[in-house]
Design an enzyme around this catalytic site. Structure first.
Site, PDB file in Angstrom:
ATOM      1  N   LYS A 257     -14.679  38.219  38.663  1.00  0.00           N
ATOM      2  CA  LYS A 257     -14.274  38.396  37.567  1.00  0.00           C
ATOM      3  C   LYS A 257     -14.631  38.592  35.914  1.00  0.00           C
ATOM      4  CE  LYS A 257     -14.739  42.608  40.395  1.00  0.00           C
ATOM      5  NZ  LYS A 257     -13.896  43.217  42.126  1.00  0.00           N
ATOM      6  N   ARG A 258     -12.703  37.757  36.391  1.00  0.00           N
ATOM      7  CA  ARG A 258     -12.199  37.429  35.152  1.00  0.00           C
ATOM      8  C   ARG A 258     -12.656  37.457  34.091  1.00  0.00           C
ATOM      9  NH1 ARG A 258      -7.709  33.908  35.526  1.00  0.00           N
ATOM     10  NH2 ARG A 258      -7.771  33.294  33.302  1.00  0.00           N
TER      11      ARG A 258
END
Ligand code: GLU
Length: 493
Positions: A257-258
């Site tokens: 996600k990052r």
């Protein structure tokens, strides 16, 4: 040799935005189905109600259509093996779970979440891998029937073999052998009567006559469970193809996600809808994603039709592929250059409109040859072409001043250019360039100084498509008005 028509499926869960992984599997599914004269199916796997996101299913259908991967059967278009939404098939799974229980391959489990949690904690304390402890596996069938009749909540668990090994065959990875002692009795039907993925996908792949299951390699862990379920039913197995995972751009670790958030900051995304908004083309996205997991040359430029000529599942590769957004840029720009002028015009128009610009179609067609080579993404058309559709441009005063000159000298150049252009009956490239070049010669200035002022005056920016061609499209009156405005600005400095 005649090939058997393949039936393939993309089976996304509507739990979030449609991402690159789904697009890539769908592409391979589509290619295999079309190549063999078979069908490509969309099935929505929505049995995890807590994770279902409103609008996600529509986004998947829109995304597939945008990519041009039209499915032959699916929730919105129907087909002979529907319904294609798993929540509408619950009786089918319940009947199949019962078949497994009756055959002795599954059993009801009455363990409460609290009990299961306690067991898990204890196993972890003993440094064991958490697994179901088998409490209900040994319940006598009439005892289980009594508890069901009493209204106790229960799940159905699949009874995994406890001795020997399970050999599961993946088309790209060969035989995968697992010691059955490591396997666990998983829940296949939940207390709410809905199936888990393990049962639903296996039943549907069989009922929908799927010949090839292509899916992400995150399913390798439960692959032995899946083949055991197929075998417990006594069905033929599909060809299993577990595709490669995507790694972060650095190549170190899976896309997270990052990383996805970072990509967005850099003007990229792994979500299909964002890619569309960022100005990527379906052709660019498909070409780029096709090559992440397909063993053809890394820079092969292909449309879907060209992929169809070359695609085989044997040429897919299981090795992980790092996401490389520069390659996406490359493929996107390349495919933009391959589009016809009319096609590109249709695709650029919404980006101009999105900026509040009123687009004249004839002007749009004329500017395409000037800007096409400069576009990496479709929305680059704004930086290279918005000035064509604006009533006025607002040049930065300091940019109107030519290199090595001051405002007064620059104003003088603008005035001379104005006179030269005003003396022309029209502002065609052929007519304007010679007298302006003659002026450059006789004034002893350099071309960059004169044309630089004209460029900023008429387009409002320092970087633009070729000046004379642009001025011709802007037109005589508007050009003269813009140059006059630049003179006014310079005179006030
Ligand atoms: N619903 C599963 C997912 O979204 C599909 C996996 C499969 O293709 O079987 O990951």
């Amino acid at each position: 040799m005649s090939v058997k028509p393949a039936r393939t499926r993309i089976a996304p869960s509507p739990t979030g935005h449609m991402h690159l992984g789904t697009a890539r599997v769908a592409l391979y599914d589509y290619l295999l189905a079309k190549k063999t004269g078979g069908q490509f199916i969309l099935r929505i796997e929505d049995t995890d109600l807590k994770r279902t996101v409103p609008g996600a299913e529509q986004e998947i259908m829109d995304g597939l259509r945008w990519l041009g991967l039209q499915y032959d059967e699916g929730p919105d278009i129907g087909g002979p093996h529907g319904p294609y939404r798993q929540t509408e098939r619950r009786e089918i799974y319940q009947a199949h779970a019962k078949v497994l229980v009756d055959k002795g391959h599954a059993y009801p489990c009455f363990c409460t979440p609290d009990h299961l949690d306690k067991v898990r904690q204890e196993q972890m304390k003993r440094k064991e891998n958490p697994h179901y402890d088998g409490t209900c596996r040994v319940l006598a069938p009439d005892e289980a029937a009594k508890r069901i009749a009493n209204g106790e909540a229960y799940t159905i668990r699949f009874k995994m073999p406890q001795d020997g090994v399970t050999v599961a065959h993946d088309h790209l990875r060969g035989d995968i052998t697992t010691d059955n002692k490591q396997l666990n009795d998983q829940v296949i039907l939940k207390t709410d009567g809905l199936p888990t993925y393990h049962l639903a996908a296996i039943v549907d792949d069989h009922e929908m006559q799927i010949t090839h299951v292509m899916r992400g390699s995150e399913w390798l862990g439960t692959f032995p469970l899946h083949v055991n379920i197929v075998r417990a039913f006594g069905w033929d197995e599909p060809t299993w193809v577990h595709l490669s995972v995507f790694l972060k751009p650095s190549g170190k670790g899976k896309m997270s996600k990052r990383e996805a958030a970072q990509a967005m900051k850099d003007g990229y995304s792994i979500f299909i809808k964002d890619m569309q908004e960022l100005g990527f083309t379906p052709e660019g996205v498909l070409n780029w994603s096709a090559l992440m997991g397909w063993g053809v040359a890394e820079d092969d430029v292909m449309t879907v039709n060209q992929m169809l000529d070359r695609f085989t599942i044997d040429s897919l590769t299981p090795s992980p592929a790092a996401i490389n957004f520069q390659k996406l840029d490359h493929f996107n720009a390349t495919h933009i250059r391959l589009l016809t002028t009319e096609d590109l015009a249709t695709r650029l128009k919404p980006y101009f409109t999105r900026e509040g610009l009123a687009v004249q179609d004839d002007v749009l067609l004329k500017i395409i040859p000037l800007i096409r080579e400069r576009l990496t993404t479709l929305d680059d058309c704004i930086s290279f072409g918005a000035f064509f559709f604006k009533d006025e441009v607002t040049p930065l005063p300091e940019e109107l001043i030519a290199k090595g000159l001051d405002a007064k000298q620059s104003a003088e150049i603008a005035r001379r250019a104005y006179q030269i252009l005003a003396a022309q009956p029209d502002i065609s490239h052929e007519r304007c360039e010679p007298p302006l070049r003659a002026y450059v010669e006789e004034s002893g200035l350099n071309a960059n100084q004169v044309f630089g002022i004209l460029r900023v005056a008429t387009t409002g920016q320092k970087v633009s498509p070729p000046l004379f061609e642009s001025m011709e499209i802007i037109g005589r009156d508007v050009c003269l008005r813009r140059i006059q405005n630049a003179i006014d600005i310079l005179e006030k400095m």
